[in-house]
Design a protein around this motif. Structure first.
Motif, PDB file in Angstrom:
ATOM      1  N   TRP A   1      11.222  24.642 -35.604  1.00  0.00           N
ATOM      2  CA  TRP A   1      10.614  24.640 -34.282  1.00  0.00           C
ATOM      3  C   TRP A   1       9.755  23.395 -34.065  1.00  0.00           C
ATOM      4  O   TRP A   1       9.084  22.907 -34.982  1.00  0.00           O
ATOM      5  CB  TRP A   1       9.761  25.897 -34.107  1.00  0.00           C
ATOM      6  N   PRO A   2       9.729  22.870 -32.827  1.00  0.00           N
ATOM      7  CA  PRO A   2       8.957  21.650 -32.538  1.00  0.00           C
ATOM      8  C   PRO A   2       7.491  21.731 -32.931  1.00  0.00           C
ATOM      9  O   PRO A   2       6.934  20.778 -33.477  1.00  0.00           O
ATOM     10  CB  PRO A   2       9.120  21.495 -31.016  1.00  0.00           C
ATOM     11  N   VAL A   3       6.847  22.888 -32.675  1.00  0.00           N
ATOM     12  CA  VAL A   3       5.414  22.981 -32.982  1.00  0.00           C
ATOM     13  C   VAL A   3       5.166  22.868 -34.480  1.00  0.00           C
ATOM     14  O   VAL A   3       4.188  22.236 -34.920  1.00  0.00           O
ATOM     15  CB  VAL A   3       4.825  24.294 -32.426  1.00  0.00           C
ATOM     16  N   VAL A   4       6.059  23.469 -35.298  1.00  0.00           N
ATOM     17  CA  VAL A   4       5.915  23.366 -36.751  1.00  0.00           C
ATOM     18  C   VAL A   4       6.136  21.927 -37.192  1.00  0.00           C
ATOM     19  O   VAL A   4       5.385  21.376 -38.013  1.00  0.00           O
ATOM     20  CB  VAL A   4       6.901  24.306 -37.467  1.00  0.00           C
ATOM     21  N   SER A   5       7.174  21.293 -36.643  1.00  0.00           N
ATOM     22  CA  SER A   5       7.471  19.901 -36.991  1.00  0.00           C
ATOM     23  C   SER A   5       6.300  18.984 -36.683  1.00  0.00           C
ATOM     24  O   SER A   5       5.890  18.170 -37.514  1.00  0.00           O
ATOM     25  CB  SER A   5       8.711  19.433 -36.226  1.00  0.00           C
TER      26      SER A   5
ATOM     27  N   VAL B   1       1.760  15.719 -38.273  1.00  0.00           N
ATOM     28  CA  VAL B   1       0.337  15.342 -38.156  1.00  0.00           C
ATOM     29  C   VAL B   1      -0.295  15.318 -39.534  1.00  0.00           C
ATOM     30  O   VAL B   1      -1.042  14.385 -39.883  1.00  0.00           O
ATOM     31  CB  VAL B   1      -0.411  16.323 -37.235  1.00  0.00           C
ATOM     32  N   GLY B   2      -0.006  16.345 -40.347  1.00  0.00           N
ATOM     33  CA  GLY B   2      -0.555  16.384 -41.692  1.00  0.00           C
ATOM     34  C   GLY B   2      -0.143  15.184 -42.516  1.00  0.00           C
ATOM     35  O   GLY B   2      -0.971  14.578 -43.211  1.00  0.00           O
TER      36      GLY B   2
ATOM     37  N   LYS C   1      12.554  15.385 -33.022  1.00  0.00           N
ATOM     38  CA  LYS C   1      12.734  13.942 -32.865  1.00  0.00           C
ATOM     39  C   LYS C   1      12.114  13.372 -31.594  1.00  0.00           C
ATOM     40  O   LYS C   1      11.981  12.157 -31.471  1.00  0.00           O
ATOM     41  CB  LYS C   1      14.216  13.593 -32.947  1.00  0.00           C
ATOM     42  N   ASP C   2      11.756  14.232 -30.644  1.00  0.00           N
ATOM     43  CA  ASP C   2      11.088  13.750 -29.432  1.00  0.00           C
ATOM     44  C   ASP C   2       9.566  13.865 -29.539  1.00  0.00           C
ATOM     45  O   ASP C   2       8.858  13.567 -28.565  1.00  0.00           O
ATOM     46  CB  ASP C   2      11.572  14.551 -28.213  1.00  0.00           C
ATOM     47  N   GLY C   3       9.085  14.295 -30.677  1.00  0.00           N
ATOM     48  CA  GLY C   3       7.651  14.488 -30.843  1.00  0.00           C
ATOM     49  C   GLY C   3       6.882  13.184 -30.965  1.00  0.00           C
ATOM     50  O   GLY C   3       7.374  12.203 -31.533  1.00  0.00           O
ATOM     51  N   PHE C   4       5.662  13.175 -30.453  1.00  0.00           N
ATOM     52  CA  PHE C   4       4.810  11.984 -30.519  1.00  0.00           C
ATOM     53  C   PHE C   4       4.527  11.592 -31.963  1.00  0.00           C
ATOM     54  O   PHE C   4       4.666  10.427 -32.352  1.00  0.00           O
ATOM     55  CB  PHE C   4       3.502  12.257 -29.767  1.00  0.00           C
TER      56      PHE C   4
ATOM     57  N   LEU D   1       5.519   8.793 -37.474  1.00  0.00           N
ATOM     58  CA  LEU D   1       6.057   8.902 -38.835  1.00  0.00           C
ATOM     59  C   LEU D   1       7.252   7.991 -39.027  1.00  0.00           C
ATOM     60  O   LEU D   1       7.366   7.314 -40.058  1.00  0.00           O
ATOM     61  CB  LEU D   1       6.443  10.351 -39.126  1.00  0.00           C
ATOM     62  N   GLU D   2       8.140   7.946 -38.054  1.00  0.00           N
ATOM     63  CA  GLU D   2       9.304   7.057 -38.131  1.00  0.00           C
ATOM     64  C   GLU D   2       8.867   5.607 -38.288  1.00  0.00           C
ATOM     65  O   GLU D   2       9.443   4.861 -39.090  1.00  0.00           O
ATOM     66  CB  GLU D   2      10.154   7.196 -36.872  1.00  0.00           C
TER      67      GLU D   2
END
Length: 309
Positions: free
Chosen positions: A112-116, A121-122, A215-218, A223-224
């Motif tokens: 899920w996006p929120v978990v990713s 962030v961590g 993959k659309d996450g800020f 990280l990328e």
């Protein structure tokens, strides 16, 4: 400062290794030049401090050594590529311990996006955490600032020594090289000097698995960026991300400000799980990072006290 002597010792030891393995290294001249630059930076910052001895120039000396860590990390790959790869052993131990490969299963189960984004962030909090605790000691516990910088920076160099002599690339590189289908079937082939012979461009998808997650996450994009800028098939066991973060957490506990500790703690927990969620590490790397970080913290506290006697 003791942390500068540690850097000089690392520079000298790896320079000897470059001389011994010169014909086996692809860019020995560049590696020597890197060491000359590091030495010049250290001497210049020390000279500025001698001209203007104060807290600010002391901070510059510590900040300079932290900035140089960006040179030393990828350098471990240039040195450990002369040894045969050991990922097949670590992937096998992972399978024996967990009955699966957490680096494969975790991101599939928790997609899920929120978990990713939380786990990402961590992972990217790594740099703010060790810089943040260093600055906290500089501004509020200056009496322990020199010891803090020594513990943090020496921890990095101890991990780098391990990475040189223990060449483990991690799931993102090893799984790609041998095929995910083999890993899923419990087959872990030895790669020998496979990584040592390649002219690595880690952004090339033929060499590493894509980073799992939203993959659309800020934070995924951050990280990328950091991954493409400095990642190499090296430094998997033990996880220095986890290990240095554990050192930071011990320092946060010691600083007598519980707000610092409890603020850092969620990021440290996310860091632990993120290392194998994004397939940078095996789960055993993260576990070993906790143990290594704890040993380094208490061991280096003792060493610094001995030096200052």
């Amino acid at each position: 400062m003791p942390m500068e002597w540690v850097m000089m010792a690392y520079l000298l030891a790896t320079s000897v290794m470059i001389i011994v393995t010169y014909v086996s290294l692809p860019n020995p001249g560049l590696m020597v030049w890197t060491r000359v630059q590091a030495l010049l930076v250290t001497v210049v910052l020390w000279g500025v401090y001698r001209l203007m001895p104060c807290r600010l120039t002391t901070l510059f000396r510590v900040g300079g050594q932290m900035a140089l860590l960006g040179l030393w990390y990828p350098d471990t790959y240039e040195l450990n590529r002369v040894f045969p790869n050991l990922d097949h052993l670590f992937a096998g131990w992972e399978q024996t311990l967990f009955g699966c490969q957490p680096a494969l299963v975790f991101s599939e189960v928790c997609h899920w996006p929120v978990v990713s984004e939380l786990l990402t962030v961590g992972y990217v909090s790594y740099y703010p955490l060790f810089v943040g605790i260093t600055l906290f000691y500089f501004f509020w516990r200056y009496d322990l600032f020199e010891r803090t910088s020594f513990i943090i920076l020496t921890s990095f160099f101890l991990f780098y020594v391990i990475f040189i002599f223990l060449p483990v690339a991690g799931p993102q590189f090893y799984f790609k090289a041998v095929g995910v289908e083999n890993i899923a079937a419990g087959i872990f082939p030895s790669l020998g000097d496979y990584f040592g012979k390649l002219a690595f461009e880690v952004t090339d998808p033929q060499y590493s698995l894509p980073i799992p997650g939203y993959k659309d996450g800020f934070f995924y994009h951050i990280l990328e960026f950091t991954h493409d800028a400095g990642e190499r098939p090296t430094a998997a066991f033990p996880s220095s991300h986890v290990g240095v973060t554990v050192v930071v957490m011990w320092l946060a506990w010691e600083c007598r400000n519980r707000w610092v500790f409890w603020t850092f703690l969620p990021f440290a927990v996310l860091m632990f799980f993120a290392t194998f969620y994004i397939q940078a590490h095996y789960a055993i790397d993260a576990i070993a990072g906790v143990l290594a970080g704890t040993l380094m913290y208490f061991g280096l506290r003792f060493v610094f006290g001995f030096i200052k006697k």
